[in-house]
Design an enzyme around this catalytic site. Structure first.
Site, mmCIF file in Angstrom:
data_model
loop_
_atom_site.group_PDB
_atom_site.id
_atom_site.type_symbol
_atom_site.label_atom_id
_atom_site.label_comp_id
_atom_site.label_asym_id
_atom_site.label_seq_id
_atom_site.Cartn_x
_atom_site.Cartn_y
_atom_site.Cartn_z
ATOM 1 N N ASP A 9 4.969 -0.046 2.650
ATOM 2 C CA ASP A 9 5.937 -0.992 3.202
ATOM 3 C C ASP A 9 5.500 -2.369 2.713
ATOM 4 O O ASP A 9 4.586 -2.963 3.277
ATOM 5 C CB ASP A 9 5.932 -0.907 4.729
ATOM 6 C CG ASP A 9 6.942 -1.849 5.374
ATOM 7 O OD1 ASP A 9 7.915 -2.239 4.705
ATOM 8 O OD2 ASP A 9 6.741 -2.191 6.554
ATOM 9 N N GLU A 76 9.287 1.241 0.003
ATOM 10 C CA GLU A 76 10.529 0.750 0.593
ATOM 11 C C GLU A 76 11.097 -0.334 -0.313
ATOM 12 O O GLU A 76 10.377 -1.249 -0.739
ATOM 13 C CB GLU A 76 10.285 0.190 1.993
ATOM 14 C CG GLU A 76 11.569 -0.244 2.653
ATOM 15 C CD GLU A 76 11.395 -0.639 4.106
ATOM 16 O OE1 GLU A 76 12.252 -1.382 4.586
ATOM 17 O OE2 GLU A 76 10.433 -0.197 4.750
ATOM 18 N N ASP A 148 4.077 -1.856 10.656
ATOM 19 C CA ASP A 148 4.112 -1.762 9.191
ATOM 20 C C ASP A 148 3.514 -0.437 8.712
ATOM 21 O O ASP A 148 4.003 0.155 7.750
ATOM 22 C CB ASP A 148 3.341 -2.929 8.566
ATOM 23 C CG ASP A 148 3.835 -4.269 9.074
ATOM 24 O OD1 ASP A 148 4.761 -4.819 8.474
ATOM 25 O OD2 ASP A 148 3.293 -4.737 10.101
#
Length: 163
Positions: A9, A76, A148
């Protein structure tokens, strides 16, 4: 056959990571299992110069790759909501892509709605629904913190569902 999948992420202040092992057993019926290997975050301080923050990400990502030895990395995709923040995240993401390129590691990318769809069957699911799905799929009693890291596990799971 086992694959180690590292979910990332991206961020400048915090890069979440989550590593899972995806295993497929052969037989009359193919069976797959997924288990969590590790999760956490890489942090950089806003007190540091930008070049130093990016260098820290580079060094820490390389150490992470050495430690986890992933077969596949899932990332992501950028979500454009505030231009200033997006530019900073894009710079950090560039460092991440550099590390993957240098190591010749295969990667896949997913937009947030794709991750939500894969885990909850609803592309507009809220954060709690995604976190519950992560806990269920990895058979966890509590959600990994910080968010996260949990988000990175969701990215890794999305990649596993594609295998």
């Amino acid at each position: 056959m086992e694959k180690r999948i590292l979910g990332l992420d991206p961020g400048l202040a915090i890069v979440g990571f989550g590593a899972i092992a995806w295993q497929q057993s052969q037989g009359k019926v193919q069976n797959t299992t997924v288990k969590m290997l590790d999760f956490g975050v890489i942090r950089t301080s806003s007190d540091m110069e930008m070049s130093q923050r990016l260098a820290t990400l580079f060094d820490d990502l390389n150490t992470l790759m050495d430690d986890l030895q992933p077969d596949l990395v899932a990332i992501e995709k950028l979500f454009f909501y505030r231009m200033a923040n997006t530019i900073l995240v894009a710079q950090a993401r560039g460092v991440l892509m550099l590390v993957l390129g240098q190591r010749k590691l295969p990667y896949v990318e997913f937009a947030p709605p794709q991750i939500k769809q894969a885990l909850t069957n609803y592309g507009k699911a809220d954060k709690e629904e995604v976190q519950e799905a992560v806990m269920r799929e990895l058979d966890l009693e509590e959600m990994p913190k910080p968010d996260d890291a949990a988000d990175a596990l969701a990215v890794a799971l999305t990649a596993a569902f594609q295998l």
